[in-house]
Each structure stands twice: as C-alpha cells, then as structure tokens.
Write a protein that holds these residues in place. Structure first.
Motif, short mmCIF file in Angstrom:
data_model
loop_
_atom_site.label_atom_id
_atom_site.label_comp_id
_atom_site.label_asym_id
_atom_site.label_seq_id
_atom_site.Cartn_x
_atom_site.Cartn_y
_atom_site.Cartn_z
N ALA A 15 -7.62 -36.95 -80.84
CA ALA A 15 -8.47 -36.61 -79.69
C ALA A 15 -7.74 -36.90 -78.38
O ALA A 15 -7.84 -36.14 -77.42
CB ALA A 15 -9.79 -37.37 -79.77
N GLU A 16 -6.97 -38.00 -78.36
CA GLU A 16 -6.20 -38.34 -77.16
C GLU A 16 -5.13 -37.28 -76.89
O GLU A 16 -4.90 -36.89 -75.75
CB GLU A 16 -5.56 -39.71 -77.35
N ILE A 17 -4.49 -36.78 -77.95
CA ILE A 17 -3.50 -35.72 -77.78
C ILE A 17 -4.16 -34.46 -77.22
O ILE A 17 -3.61 -33.81 -76.33
CB ILE A 17 -2.78 -35.41 -79.11
N THR A 21 -2.88 -33.05 -73.63
CA THR A 21 -2.15 -31.78 -73.62
C THR A 21 -2.99 -30.58 -73.21
O THR A 21 -2.44 -29.52 -72.94
CB THR A 21 -1.56 -31.48 -75.01
N GLY A 22 -4.31 -30.73 -73.20
CA GLY A 22 -5.16 -29.60 -72.86
C GLY A 22 -5.39 -28.66 -74.03
O GLY A 22 -5.94 -27.58 -73.87
N LEU A 23 -4.95 -29.04 -75.23
CA LEU A 23 -5.15 -28.21 -76.40
C LEU A 23 -6.62 -28.24 -76.81
O LEU A 23 -7.36 -29.14 -76.42
CB LEU A 23 -4.29 -28.71 -77.57
N THR A 24 -7.05 -27.27 -77.59
CA THR A 24 -8.43 -27.24 -78.04
C THR A 24 -8.57 -27.59 -79.52
O THR A 24 -9.68 -27.81 -79.99
CB THR A 24 -9.07 -25.85 -77.80
N GLU A 25 -7.46 -27.65 -80.24
CA GLU A 25 -7.53 -27.94 -81.67
C GLU A 25 -6.21 -28.54 -82.14
O GLU A 25 -5.14 -28.16 -81.68
CB GLU A 25 -7.79 -26.63 -82.42
#
Length: 150
Positions: A15-17, A21-25
């Motif tokens: 979840a921190e990543i 990073t702004g990723l969604t998955e």
C-alpha cells in the motif's frame, strides 16, 4: 479446513508503494501465496469551464511522421516488476551504463526498488545501450520498456 494467514506487514508495504508511486494496483507472488493490493483512482469532478474564445487561425507547422514506439523495438528491455527505477547505485554516482556504451549479457544496467529492496536489472544480451526509456526515480510498471539494447 485450512486457514490462510495474512501478512499485514507485506500488505502495508505494498500500500505504501502504491501511495509513493501513484500506481493503482500492485501484486506479488511467492511460492503458493499471492498478495494483490489495488485502489480505485480518485473520482474526477467536472468543473464548468468558461466558453472558449475564438482565436485567429494559425497555420499548423509541418510535423514529421512519428517514429516507431520504442516498446515495439526488438531490443527493448522490459521491467520484470513494479517499482521505482534508478539508473545509478546512488544519486551522487554516475549511471551504471551511459547511453551509447557497450554492455555485456548479465551486466547491471539499472536498479528497481520494490518493497524496500533494490533489484538489479541486467542486460539480457550483449550490445549497445542506445537509449534509456525511463528516468531515475520514475515509477515503472511490470512489462514497461526500460531501455533499448541493440
């Protein structure tokens, strides 16, 4: 009846990543366990924009035909994971490989940080690293093209 144990620390790290990073998955798999963390994108609110003002017509400049996308290049090196790419071992050091430099198969060309672990990305074949397709500190997705080795 088997009971599945949940690694809460791994979920928090993933979840921190996502947040960093702004990723969604993001998903990791190890042996027979798999953890996938996803979040929906923030809803976009429509805001009424003022009516556009007509501008004087301007001649469009001539545009050359776009080059083939780098991802289609046979020498493109794909990312084996989701994370953050780094082109040098630390911010004050030079890049592992300069564009235009010859590399040998197995030579480290960059790092990808995932779950606070730095993973070496090695050249899959010998050749010349003609172009980096990512910048240092840029989030990358699985399969995203990182560099071109010809």
């Amino acid at each position: 009846m088997s009971r599945m144990l949940v690694d809460k620390d791994a979920i928090r790290a993933l979840a921190e990543i996502l947040t960093d990073t702004g990723l969604t998955e993001i998903e990791i798999a190890e042996k027979e366990s798999r953890i996938r963390v996803a979040r929906s994108a923030a809803p976009v609110q429509a805001v009424a924009a003022p009516a556009p003002v007509a501008a004087a017509p301007v001649a469009a400049p001539a545009v050359a035909a776009p080059a083939a996308p780098a991802g289609d290049h046979p020498g493109a090196v794909p990312s084996p994971m989701v994370g953050v790419a780094y082109l040098s071992p630390d911010p004050s050091a030079p890049t592992f490989v300069q564009e235009g430099q010859t590399v040998s198969a197995g030579q480290t060309i960059m790092l990808i940080e995932a779950m606070k672990t730095f993973n070496q990305i090695k050249a899959p074949r010998a050749g010349t690293l003609t172009k980096y397709l990512v910048e240092s500190g840029q989030p990358v997705e699985f399969g995203e093209k990182l560099a071109i080795i010809e």
